[in-house]
Write an enzyme that holds these catalytic residues in place. Structure first.
Site, PDB file in Angstrom:
ATOM      1  N   ARG A 219     -10.019  -0.173   7.988  1.00  0.00           N
ATOM      2  CA  ARG A 219      -9.162  -1.097   8.729  1.00  0.00           C
ATOM      3  C   ARG A 219      -8.516  -0.424   9.932  1.00  0.00           C
ATOM      4  O   ARG A 219      -8.258  -1.056  10.947  1.00  0.00           O
ATOM      5  CB  ARG A 219      -8.159  -1.775   7.810  1.00  0.00           C
ATOM      6  CG  ARG A 219      -7.070  -0.922   7.161  1.00  0.00           C
ATOM      7  CD  ARG A 219      -5.907  -0.689   8.105  1.00  0.00           C
ATOM      8  NE  ARG A 219      -4.648  -0.522   7.434  1.00  0.00           N
ATOM      9  CZ  ARG A 219      -3.644   0.169   7.948  1.00  0.00           C
ATOM     10  NH1 ARG A 219      -3.792   0.825   9.094  1.00  0.00           N
ATOM     11  NH2 ARG A 219      -2.492   0.237   7.306  1.00  0.00           N
TER      12      ARG A 219
ATOM     13  N   ARG B 197      -6.068  20.262  20.884  1.00  0.00           N
ATOM     14  CA  ARG B 197      -5.381  21.496  20.507  1.00  0.00           C
ATOM     15  C   ARG B 197      -6.332  22.682  20.376  1.00  0.00           C
ATOM     16  O   ARG B 197      -5.975  23.824  20.660  1.00  0.00           O
ATOM     17  CB  ARG B 197      -4.642  21.300  19.181  1.00  0.00           C
ATOM     18  CG  ARG B 197      -3.545  20.254  19.215  1.00  0.00           C
ATOM     19  CD  ARG B 197      -2.445  20.619  20.184  1.00  0.00           C
ATOM     20  NE  ARG B 197      -1.302  19.733  20.069  1.00  0.00           N
ATOM     21  CZ  ARG B 197      -0.410  19.525  21.025  1.00  0.00           C
ATOM     22  NH1 ARG B 197      -0.524  20.157  22.185  1.00  0.00           N
ATOM     23  NH2 ARG B 197       0.606  18.697  20.840  1.00  0.00           N
TER      24      ARG B 197
ATOM     25  N   SER C 288      -1.020   0.941  17.786  1.00  0.00           N
ATOM     26  CA  SER C 288      -1.326   0.505  16.420  1.00  0.00           C
ATOM     27  C   SER C 288      -0.559   1.372  15.440  1.00  0.00           C
ATOM     28  O   SER C 288      -0.961   2.499  15.142  1.00  0.00           O
ATOM     29  CB  SER C 288      -2.832   0.599  16.160  1.00  0.00           C
ATOM     30  OG  SER C 288      -3.128   0.274  14.824  1.00  0.00           O
TER      31      SER C 288
ATOM     32  N   LYS D 213       0.865  -1.180   0.000  1.00  0.00           N
ATOM     33  CA  LYS D 213       0.000   0.000   0.000  1.00  0.00           C
ATOM     34  C   LYS D 213       0.898   1.225   0.000  1.00  0.00           C
ATOM     35  O   LYS D 213       1.792   1.355   0.840  1.00  0.00           O
ATOM     36  CB  LYS D 213      -0.923   0.036   1.212  1.00  0.00           C
ATOM     37  CG  LYS D 213      -1.873   1.243   1.178  1.00  0.00           C
ATOM     38  CD  LYS D 213      -2.793   1.296   2.374  1.00  0.00           C
ATOM     39  CE  LYS D 213      -2.081   1.745   3.619  1.00  0.00           C
ATOM     40  NZ  LYS D 213      -3.001   1.993   4.744  1.00  0.00           N
TER      41      LYS D 213
END
Length: 338
Positions: free
Chosen positions: A113, A165, A309, A70
Site C-alpha cells: 500500500r 548517504r 504521504s 495497524k
C-alpha cells in the site's frame, strides 16, 4: 463468541498484487474525502529512543462496514538476533457490532500500500510526458514504489536508483533491486522496457528526473531546492514521524503540495518543518479531492508538485477489506474460535 480469520504474510502476497493495492489506496483517499472514512489520532511510543518504538494508526470505513488498526513495531537490534526489525499486525472489526473479523500480517500490506500511495501521487500530479523516474533510497520499500509507479506511468523510459548517504551502495544493490521491481511487475501481469541505472551524483540525478520518489529515514534535507527543475513531481514517503525530513523546505514553499491527511502532514509529515518555519502556511489540498476531480493537481507543466504521504489507517483498512473478501472467497487463512 464467533470466529476470526488469521491471514499470513504469504497469503497476503498471494491475494493482494500491486494493481489491487493501488485500487484500495485510491478508494481509501476517496472515502476520506467524501466522509465515508475517518482517521483517528495516531499513537506513537518509544521504548528506547532511536532503538525501539511502535506506532498505531486506526480508523473506520463506513462503506466497508469495518473499523480497525495497524500496529507497527520497530526494534533496531532485532537483526542481530536474526529477527525482523519491523513487525506489523492489523486487526479488522465489524463496524456495527465490534466483532473482530480478521488479523493480518501487515508487513506485506504496508509494503504494497505504501508503494501504491507513492505511485498514485505520481499518477495524478506528474507531467503526462514524464519519462524519467528517480528512486531516492535503497530500502525495502523502494522496489515497491518503483514498480507501482511503473504501473501508474507505463511510458517511463528511465529508472535511476540513488543512495544519498552512501552513494556507492546504489550500484551495489542495483541488479538485485531491478530484479525485485520486475518480479513485482510480473506478479501484477505487467512488464517494463525502461532502462535501469544507479547514480552517485545525487544533485545531477535530481536535476534530470521528471518524477522523484523518496523513502529514507532522514532527519535532514536530502534534496535541495536549487537541484529541482520546474515541472518535477516528488512523492515523499519517508517523513511519517515527528522530526523526519527529506526535502529542503524551500521546495515546499514554491510547490503545489498535496497530502493524504492535511492535519497529519503538518504535524508529523514532510510539511511539518516547513510549516513551523513559516514557509508553508497550508497544503494545496488532499489527494482524495484530486482523485475526485474537485481540486486540480498540476496546473501547468512548470509546476513543481509534491505529495506528502504520511500513511493513514484508511489505506490499511481498505487493503484489508480487499484481502479479507478474497481470503473468504478462496478459503485462504486459518479460521479460529474467539
Amino acid at each position: 463468541m464467533g470466529t476470526i480469520r488469521v491471514i499470513s504474510g504469504a497469503a497476503v502476497q498471494k491475494l493482494f498484487p500491486l494493481p489491487l493495492a493501488m485500487e484500495a489506496v485510491e478508494t481509501a483517499y476517496l472515502q476520506k474525502h467524501t466522509g465515508q472514512g475517518g482517521v483517528w489520532p495516531m499513537v506513537f511510543h518509544e521504548f528506547d529512543p532511536g532503538h525501539a518504538d511502535l506506532d498505531i494508526k486506526s480508523g473506520h470505513l463506513e462503506a466497508e462496514g469495518i473499523f480497525g488498526l495497524k500496529l507497527v513495531s520497530w526494534f533496531g537490534a532485532n537483526p542481530e538476533q536474526k529477527l525482523p526489525a519491523l513487525y506489523g499486525t492489523s486487526l479488522i472489526c465489524d463496524l456495527a457490532t465490534g466483532t473482530p473479523k480478521a488479523v493480518l500480517n501487515a508487513g506485506p500490506v504496508t509494503d504494497l500500500r505504501t508503494g501504491a500511495a507513492g505511485a498514485i501521487g505520481a499518477k495524478y500530479l506528474a507531467r503526462p510526458d514524464s519519462r524519467s523516474l528517480l528512486m531516492v533510497g535503497c530500502g525495502a520499500l523502494s522496489a515497491y514504489l518503483a514498480a507501482a509507479t511503473l504501473l501508474a506511468l507505463p511510458h517511463l523510459q528511465q529508472v535511476t536508483l540513488v543512495n544519498p548517504r552512501h552513494p556507492a551502495k546504489a550500484a551495489q544493490k542495483l541488479a538485485a533491486w531491478e530484479e525485485k521491481v520486475k518480479a513485482l511487475l510480473h506478479d501484477a501481469g505487467a512488464h517494463t522496457t525502461a532502462a535501469f541505472s544507479a547514480a552517485e551524483d545525487v544533485e545531477q540525478a535530481v536535476g534530470e528526473a521528471d518524477v522523484i520518489l523518496t523513502a529514507t529515514p532522514a532527519r535532514q534535507p536530502l534534496l535541495r531546492r536549487e537541484w529541482v527543475r520546474p515541472g518535477t513531481h516528488i512523492s515523499c514517503m519517508g517523513a511519517d514521524m515527528d522530526g523526519k525530513q527529506e526535502l529542503d523546505p524551500r521546495i515546499l514553499a514554491h510547490a503545489r503540495v498535496f497530502g493524504d491527511d492535511a492535519g497529519q502532514c503538518l504535524r508529523v509529515g514532510e510539511c511539518q518543518l516547513a510549516h513551523a518555519a513559516g514557509l508553508l502556511e497550508a497544503l494545496t489540498g488532499e489527494m482524495g479531492a484530486v482523485i475526485a476531480g474537485e481540486l486540480p493537481g498540476r496546473i501547468s507543466d512548470e509546476d513543481i508538485t509534491v505529495f506528502d504521504s504520511t500513511g493513514i489507517a484508511l489505506q490499511d483498512l481498505s487493503s484489508a477489506a480487499v484481502i479479507l473478501r478474497r481470503a473468504e472467497a478462496q478459503g485462504e487463512g486459518h479460521v479460529v474460535e474467539l
